[in-house]
Design a protein around this motif. Structure first.
Motif, PDB file in Angstrom:
ATOM      1  N   VAL A 160      -0.466   5.742  -6.107  1.00 61.74           N
ATOM      2  CA  VAL A 160      -1.483   6.238  -5.885  1.00 61.74           C
ATOM      3  C   VAL A 160      -2.036   7.816  -5.165  1.00 61.74           C
ATOM      4  CG1 VAL A 160      -3.075   4.826  -7.378  1.00 61.74           C
ATOM      5  CG2 VAL A 160      -3.016   5.138  -4.465  1.00 61.74           C
ATOM      6  N   ASN A 161      -2.069   8.669  -4.912  1.00 59.29           N
ATOM      7  CA  ASN A 161      -1.571   9.683  -4.032  1.00 59.29           C
ATOM      8  C   ASN A 161      -2.428   9.366  -2.607  1.00 59.29           C
ATOM      9  OD1 ASN A 161      -4.656   9.837  -4.452  1.00 59.29           O
ATOM     10  ND2 ASN A 161      -4.771  12.011  -4.782  1.00 59.29           N
ATOM     11  N   TRP A 162      -3.326   7.901  -2.073  1.00 56.71           N
ATOM     12  CA  TRP A 162      -3.907   7.410  -1.283  1.00 56.71           C
ATOM     13  C   TRP A 162      -3.162   6.372  -0.894  1.00 56.71           C
ATOM     14  CZ3 TRP A 162      -5.039   2.365  -2.357  1.00 56.71           C
ATOM     15  CH2 TRP A 162      -5.341   2.085  -3.199  1.00 56.71           C
ATOM     16  N   ALA A 163      -1.461   6.687  -1.518  1.00 58.77           N
ATOM     17  CA  ALA A 163      -1.332   5.298  -0.650  1.00 58.77           C
ATOM     18  C   ALA A 163      -0.831   5.329   0.462  1.00 58.77           C
ATOM     19  CB  ALA A 163      -0.037   4.884  -1.946  1.00 58.77           C
ATOM     20  N   SER A 164      -0.144   6.658   1.248  1.00 54.46           N
ATOM     21  CA  SER A 164      -0.167   6.547   2.317  1.00 54.46           C
ATOM     22  C   SER A 164      -0.605   6.364   3.063  1.00 54.46           C
ATOM     23  CB  SER A 164       1.141   8.093   2.624  1.00 54.46           C
ATOM     24  OG  SER A 164       2.559   8.284   1.748  1.00 54.46           O
ATOM     25  N   PHE A 165      -2.016   6.918   2.951  1.00 58.26           N
ATOM     26  CA  PHE A 165      -3.407   6.831   4.099  1.00 58.26           C
ATOM     27  C   PHE A 165      -3.666   5.292   4.167  1.00 58.26           C
ATOM     28  CE2 PHE A 165      -7.742   6.571   4.972  1.00 58.26           C
ATOM     29  CZ  PHE A 165      -7.859   7.652   5.738  1.00 58.26           C
ATOM     30  N   ALA A 166      -3.283   3.931   2.910  1.00 61.12           N
ATOM     31  CA  ALA A 166      -4.028   2.835   2.985  1.00 61.12           C
ATOM     32  C   ALA A 166      -2.961   2.586   4.137  1.00 61.12           C
ATOM     33  CB  ALA A 166      -3.638   2.483   1.653  1.00 61.12           C
ATOM     34  N   MET A 212       0.706  -1.261  -0.139  1.00 66.13           N
ATOM     35  CA  MET A 212       0.069   0.197  -0.467  1.00 66.13           C
ATOM     36  C   MET A 212       1.094   1.214   0.159  1.00 66.13           C
ATOM     37  SD  MET A 212      -2.755  -0.798   0.057  1.00 66.13           S
ATOM     38  CE  MET A 212      -4.690  -2.024  -0.207  1.00 66.13           C
ATOM     39  N   VAL A 243      -3.524   3.390   7.976  1.00 70.55           N
ATOM     40  CA  VAL A 243      -4.414   1.656   7.878  1.00 70.55           C
ATOM     41  C   VAL A 243      -4.897   0.747   8.058  1.00 70.55           C
ATOM     42  CG1 VAL A 243      -7.109   1.078   7.482  1.00 70.55           C
ATOM     43  CG2 VAL A 243      -6.433   4.021   7.114  1.00 70.55           C
ATOM     44  N   GLY A 298       0.865   7.768   7.300  1.00 73.05           N
ATOM     45  CA  GLY A 298      -0.257   8.522   6.133  1.00 73.05           C
ATOM     46  C   GLY A 298      -0.219  10.262   6.441  1.00 73.05           C
ATOM     47  N   ILE A 299       0.657  10.351   6.733  1.00 73.14           N
ATOM     48  CA  ILE A 299       1.362  12.102   6.234  1.00 73.14           C
ATOM     49  C   ILE A 299       2.491  12.411   5.993  1.00 73.14           C
ATOM     50  CG2 ILE A 299       1.095  14.157   7.226  1.00 73.14           C
ATOM     51  CD1 ILE A 299       0.059  13.485   9.479  1.00 73.14           C
ATOM     52  N   GLU A 300       3.063  12.801   3.841  1.00 65.72           N
ATOM     53  CA  GLU A 300       3.435  12.267   3.710  1.00 65.72           C
ATOM     54  C   GLU A 300       4.196  13.787   3.720  1.00 65.72           C
ATOM     55  OE1 GLU A 300       4.755  11.618   0.361  1.00 65.72           O
ATOM     56  OE2 GLU A 300       2.959  10.302  -0.416  1.00 65.72           O
TER      57      GLU A 300
END
Length: 192
Positions: free
Chosen positions: A28-34, A23, A37, A143-145
């Motif tokens: 994709v731009n949501w990779a870090s958040f995933a 993940m 999670v 989750g936060i770059e």
């Protein structure tokens, strides 16, 4: 593997490690958040497997082995990918302290168990506080770059809070390591 709910939760935590890494590196731009999670879900399984094992009297030698291995693997792997991405001393130094302590304390616990004194290096309140700070820090940092090369001036402050938590966890890590070594010292000294 003895199949009971706590052991299944621990095994799920191990399976979540490569999923978290995948993940994290997805383009994709949501990779870090995933990835954050997935890490958080792993943290929840860590709480529940221990709670259920004690509450339902389902503690097994396999679970006693796999649980700390799963804990250390997910922390080390997540810190490695964060260090690789962020490349700042504010992340690297605390990560090295945390990983180094885990190796030292794991070896100490194994040795103390071999001489029948495993209760000397039982988990303390400091260790639990360190774990909570690590969970918060790693979840936030996954989750936060960071918005700049200096993590403390990240634009939203949450990343700075995660860095602060990681540094605090590293300090508690050193404190707990010293506490464990002092408690084990009589046994270590007597073995010479």
């Amino acid at each position: 593997m003895p199949l009971n709910l706590p052991n299944i939760l621990t095994a799920i935590r191990v399976v979540l490690i490569p999923l978290m890494v995948i993940m994290f590196y997805l383009p994709v731009n949501w990779a870090s958040f995933a990835a954050a999670v997935v890490f958080w879900v792993a943290c929840i399984t860590d709480y529940w497997d221990g709670y259920l094992a004690r509450k339902m009297n389902l503690m097994t030698p396999f679970g006693a082995f796999l649980d700390p291995v799963a804990d250390k693997l997910i922390v080390v792997v997540s810190l490695m990918i964060i260090v690789e991405r962020d490349q700042t001393l504010w992340v690297t130094i605390p990560a090295l302290i945390i990983v180094g302590r885990e190796i030292i304390i794991s070896a100490l616990r194994e040795w103390m168990a071999s001489v029948g004194k495993s209760d000397t290096v039982a988990v303390s309140f400091i260790g639990k506080a360190k774990t909570l700070l690590q969970m918060f820090a790693i979840t936030g940092m996954l989750g936060i770059e960071p918005s700049s090369s200096d993590a403390f001036i990240a634009s939203d402050g949450w990343y700075g809070a995660a860095i602060f938590s990681l540094v605090a966890a590293a300090i508690l890590t050193l404190w707990s390591m010293v506490t464990y070594l002092v408690a084990a010292w009589p046994s270590l000294k007597a073995s010479n």
